[in-house]
Design an enzyme around this catalytic site. Structure first.
Site, PDB file in Angstrom:
ATOM      1  N   LYS A  53     -37.369  72.209  94.269  1.00 52.41           N
ATOM      2  CA  LYS A  53     -37.981  73.494  94.624  1.00 52.41           C
ATOM      3  C   LYS A  53     -36.870  74.523  94.771  1.00 52.41           C
ATOM      4  O   LYS A  53     -35.739  74.177  95.089  1.00 52.41           O
ATOM      5  CB  LYS A  53     -38.745  73.375  95.956  1.00 52.41           C
ATOM      6  CG  LYS A  53     -39.810  74.423  96.133  1.00 52.41           C
ATOM      7  CD  LYS A  53     -41.092  74.058  95.394  1.00 52.41           C
ATOM      8  CE  LYS A  53     -42.152  75.136  95.515  1.00 52.41           C
ATOM      9  NZ  LYS A  53     -43.454  74.649  95.004  1.00 52.41           N
TER      10      LYS A  53
HETATM   11  P1  NAD Z   1     -50.055  83.653  95.241  1.00 52.66           P
HETATM   12  O1  NAD Z   1     -48.832  84.437  95.559  1.00 52.66           O
HETATM   13  O2  NAD Z   1     -50.725  83.830  93.923  1.00 52.66           O
HETATM   14  O3  NAD Z   1     -51.185  83.896  96.371  1.00 52.66           O
HETATM   15  C1  NAD Z   1     -50.949  83.744  97.728  1.00 52.66           C
HETATM   16  C2  NAD Z   1     -52.153  84.314  98.449  1.00 52.66           C
HETATM   17  O4  NAD Z   1     -52.036  84.067  99.851  1.00 52.66           O
HETATM   18  C3  NAD Z   1     -52.316  85.824  98.298  1.00 52.66           C
HETATM   19  O5  NAD Z   1     -53.692  86.130  98.267  1.00 52.66           O
HETATM   20  C4  NAD Z   1     -51.685  86.363  99.587  1.00 52.66           C
HETATM   21  O6  NAD Z   1     -52.203  87.644  99.925  1.00 52.66           O
HETATM   22  C5  NAD Z   1     -52.136  85.307 100.544  1.00 52.66           C
HETATM   23  N1  NAD Z   1     -51.313  85.212 101.748  1.00 52.66           N
HETATM   24  C6  NAD Z   1     -49.970  85.165 101.830  1.00 52.66           C
HETATM   25  N2  NAD Z   1     -49.602  85.097 103.110  1.00 52.66           N
HETATM   26  C7  NAD Z   1     -50.747  85.068 103.830  1.00 52.66           C
HETATM   27  C8  NAD Z   1     -51.039  85.010 105.204  1.00 52.66           C
HETATM   28  N3  NAD Z   1     -50.081  84.953 106.099  1.00 52.66           N
HETATM   29  N4  NAD Z   1     -52.343  84.987 105.579  1.00 52.66           N
HETATM   30  C9  NAD Z   1     -53.325  85.045 104.661  1.00 52.66           C
HETATM   31  N5  NAD Z   1     -53.124  85.127 103.348  1.00 52.66           N
HETATM   32  C10 NAD Z   1     -51.839  85.151 102.951  1.00 52.66           C
HETATM   33  O7  NAD Z   1     -49.640  82.132  95.486  1.00 52.66           O
HETATM   34  P2  NAD Z   1     -50.332  80.837  94.908  1.00 52.66           P
HETATM   35  O8  NAD Z   1     -49.619  80.459  93.645  1.00 52.66           O
HETATM   36  O9  NAD Z   1     -51.790  80.983  94.911  1.00 52.66           O
HETATM   37  O10 NAD Z   1     -49.868  79.769  95.996  1.00 52.66           O
HETATM   38  C11 NAD Z   1     -50.567  79.607  97.220  1.00 52.66           C
HETATM   39  C12 NAD Z   1     -50.170  78.286  97.827  1.00 52.66           C
HETATM   40  O11 NAD Z   1     -50.460  77.237  96.893  1.00 52.66           O
HETATM   41  C13 NAD Z   1     -48.698  78.117  98.157  1.00 52.66           C
HETATM   42  O12 NAD Z   1     -48.571  77.268  99.281  1.00 52.66           O
HETATM   43  C14 NAD Z   1     -48.137  77.402  96.935  1.00 52.66           C
HETATM   44  O13 NAD Z   1     -46.934  76.689  97.221  1.00 52.66           O
HETATM   45  C15 NAD Z   1     -49.295  76.486  96.637  1.00 52.66           C
HETATM   46  N6  NAD Z   1     -49.339  75.956  95.265  1.00 52.66           N
HETATM   47  C16 NAD Z   1     -49.415  76.792  94.195  1.00 52.66           C
HETATM   48  C17 NAD Z   1     -49.507  76.252  92.920  1.00 52.66           C
HETATM   49  C18 NAD Z   1     -49.683  77.114  91.700  1.00 52.66           C
HETATM   50  O14 NAD Z   1     -49.863  76.567  90.606  1.00 52.66           O
HETATM   51  N7  NAD Z   1     -49.685  78.430  91.820  1.00 52.66           N
HETATM   52  C19 NAD Z   1     -49.486  74.864  92.741  1.00 52.66           C
HETATM   53  C20 NAD Z   1     -49.410  74.039  93.853  1.00 52.66           C
HETATM   54  C21 NAD Z   1     -49.353  74.603  95.107  1.00 52.66           C
END
Ligand code: NAD
Length: 428
Positions: free
Chosen positions: A116
Site C-alpha cells: 500500500k
Molecule cells: P472515494 O474517495 O471514491 O470515496 C470515499 C467516500 O467517502 C466519499 O464519498 C467521501 O466523501 C466519503 N468520506 C470520506 N471521509 C468521510 C467521513 N469522515 N465521513 C463520511 N464520509 C466520508 O474512495 P473509495 O475508492 O470509494 O474508497 C472507500 C473505501 O473503500 C476506502 O476505505 C478504501 O480503502 C476502500 N476500498 C476501495 C476500493 C476501490 O476499488 N476503490 C477497493 C477496496 C477497498
C-alpha cells in the site's frame, strides 16, 4: 510564511489501524496454531519506504510532501495495493492497509502479495498540474519499488484513473518502453479493464447476497444504509437497489441523507456527478449525521468511507443484522466483540471489498496477454471468485467456530504461511 491549516487537521481515531489488524491476526494465528517463526515473519512488513517529495506549486514555491510505500508480504506474488492521497495518511495506516492487502489477495486466491502507498496531501486543494508533478515525482522516488513483477499500485481514496495514467507514463519513461502492467485502475484506452470501476461495489453486492442467503433473508424487501458515496459506496448502493434492497440512507463527507421510503441511488449518483463530486445539497432525503446513519434500523449496513467508523463507542447501538465492509478497516477490533455478542454478521473488509483487487488482477493479466476481455467475462469471473471466497471463509468459520472475520484471516494466514514454508524465509 503562510501555513496551510488543513495540514494540521488530525484524524481522531479511537484505535491505531495497525494494532486493529494485529489483534485480529493474533486471534487467527492462535486458532490455526501458527508457529512462532512464521508469526514473527508475517506480522511485520517486509519493506517500508518513506520519501519526501518536493513539488513546485503553481505559485512557484516548493512544498515537500511525505510519501509512503509499504510492502507487507510478497510471498504469493508481486505486492499489490492502492495509493491514497489524504491528509490522514500516516505510516501505521499504510502498514495496516498493506497487511490487509496480503490477507485479501490470499482470501480470494489471486497470486499477489500485499502493499500500500500514500501521500499526505489534500488533493482537493491542489491543481491538476500540482497533482501531476506530485504523482510523477513520487513515481521517480519509488522507481526501485514499483514494477509489474515487483509491486503494482492501484487507486485508493483520493486517487483515480488519471493518477494511474501518470504513474504508468512516468515509470514507462524511466524504463524506456510502455509498461501498462505496472499499475491497475488505468483508463480503458490505456489498458484498463472493463468492469474495474464497478468491481469493488459489485463484490460488495455479491458478498451481501451470499451472506443474506446464509441468514435466510431475502434481498427483496430488505433495507440498507451506505456510508460513503465514492467509488465503492455509490456503486454498492446502486447494485444493492438492483437486487431489491431499499436504500434508506447514503452519506459522504457533506453528511448523511435519510429517506424511510427509500432513495434513488442512481439519481443520487447523477446529482453527485453534477455537483463537484459531493452530495452537498442533495434533497432526496432528510439530513442526518454520518454517525446516525450507522445506527439506523436496517437489514444491511455498508460502511464504505474510511477506517474506524464502528468502534466500541457506538457498536452497542448498531441495529443492522448484517455489516458488509466496503471500506478497509471500518470496524475497530474492540467493536468486533460487541457486534459478535449482538449476533450481527460481519462480512469483513478483506473478503467483502476484494472484488476490486480481483479485477485489478484481471487487468494485469489482460495487459500481459495483450488481449482484452468483455465486460461480461470480467463480471462472470469476478463473481465466481467472490462467491467461492465467501464459501471458503464461511466453511472456515464453522470449522473454527469463529466469526467470518477471524475465519478470513485464518484462511489467508494459513495460505501465506504455507508458501513461506515452501519458499523459505527470503520472501520477495
Ligand atoms: P472515494 O474517495 O471514491 O470515496 C470515499 C467516500 O467517502 C466519499 O464519498 C467521501 O466523501 C466519503 N468520506 C470520506 N471521509 C468521510 C467521513 N469522515 N465521513 C463520511 N464520509 C466520508 O474512495 P473509495 O475508492 O470509494 O474508497 C472507500 C473505501 O473503500 C476506502 O476505505 C478504501 O480503502 C476502500 N476500498 C476501495 C476500493 C476501490 O476499488 N476503490 C477497493 C477496496 C477497498
Amino acid at each position: 510564511m503562510k501555513i496551510n491549516m488543513s495540514e494540521n487537521v488530525i484524524k481522531h481515531s479511537s484505535e491505531n489501524p495497525f494494532q486493529s489488524m494485529i489483534s485480529r491476526f493474533d486471534k487467527a494465528a492462535k486458532l490455526i496454531g501458527l508457529d512462532e517463526s512464521d508469526y514473527n515473519v508475517l506480522k511485520a512488513p517486509q519493506k517500508t519506504v518513506i520519501v519526501n517529495i518536493p513539488v513546485t506549486m503553481d505559485d512557484g514555491k516548493v512544498r515537500v510532501f511525505e510519501g509512503f510505500r509499504v510492502v507487507h508480504n510478497a510471498n504469493l506474488g508481486p505486492s499489490k495495493g492502492g495509493i491514497r492521497y489524504s491528509m490522514d495518511v500516516n505510516l501505521d495506516e499504510v502498514k495496516a492497509l498493506a497487511a490487509w492487502m496480503t490477507w485479501k489477495c490470499a482470501v480470494v486466491g489471486i497470486p499477489y502479495g500485499g502493499g500500500k502507498g500514500g501521500i499526505k496531501c489534500d488533493p482537493r486543494s491542489m491543481s491538476k498540474g500540482e497533482l501531476e508533478r506530485l504523482t510523477r515525482s513520487y513515481t521517480d522516488l519509488m522507481f526501485n519499488v514499483f514494477g509489474p513483477d515487483k509491486d503494482i499500485p492501484a487507486p485508493d481514496m483520493g486517487t483515480g484513473q488519471q493518477e494511474m495514467a501518470w504513474i504508468m507514463d512516468e515509470y514507462s519513461k524511466l524504463i524506456g518502453y510502455s509498461s501498462p502492467a505496472v499499475v491497475t485502475g488505468k483508463p480503458i484506452v490505456l489498458g484498463g479493464s472493463l468492469g474495474r470501476v464497478e468491481a469493488t461495489g459489485r463484490g460488495v453486492m455479491v458478498s451481501t447476497r451470499s451472506a443474506l442467503g446464509k441468514l435466510g433473508i431475502s434481498p427483496v424487501g430488505s433495507t440498507c444504509a451506505v456510508q460513503g458515496f465514492g467509488n465503492v459506496g455509490s456503486i454498492s448502493a446502486k447494485l444493492l437497489a438492483m437486487q431489491g434492497l431499499k436504500v434508506l440512507a447514503i452519506s459522504d463527507i457533506s453528511g448523511a441523507y435519510y429517506n424511510p421510503n427509500g432513495l434513488d441511488a442512481e439519481e443520487a449518483i447523477a446529482y453527485r456527478d453534477s455537483n463537484n463530486g459531493t452530495l452537498e445539497g442533495y434533497k432526496g432525503g432528510e439530513k442526518i449525521t454520518n454517525n446516525e446513519l450507522l445506527e439506523l434500523d436496517v437489514t444491511v449496513l455498508v460502511p464504505a468511507a474510511m477506517e474506524d467508523q464502528i468502534t466500541e463507542e457506538n457498536a452497542e447501538r448498531i441495529k443492522a443484522k448484517l455489516i458488509v465492509e466496503g471500506a478497509n478497516g471500518p470496524t475497530s477490533a474492540s467493536a468486533d466483540d460487541i457486534l459478535n455478542k449482538k449476533g450481527i454478521m460481519i462480512v469483513p473488509d478483506i473478503l467483502a471489498n476484494a472484488g476490486g483487487v480481483t479485477v485489478s488482477y484481471f487487468e494485469w493479466v489482460q495487459n500481459r496477454l495483450g488481449y482484452f476481455w468483455t465486460e461480461e467475462r470480467v463480471y462472470r469471473r469476478a463473481d465466481r471468485v467472490m462467491k467461492t471466497a465467501f464459501e471458503s471463509v464461511y466453511a472456515a468459520s464453522k470449522e473454527y467456530n469463529c466469526s467470518l472475520r477471524i475465519a478470513a484471516y485464518a484462511v489467508a494466514i494459513k495460505k501465506v504461511a504455507e508458501v513461506e514454508k515452501l519458499r523459505g524465509k527470503f520472501g520477495v
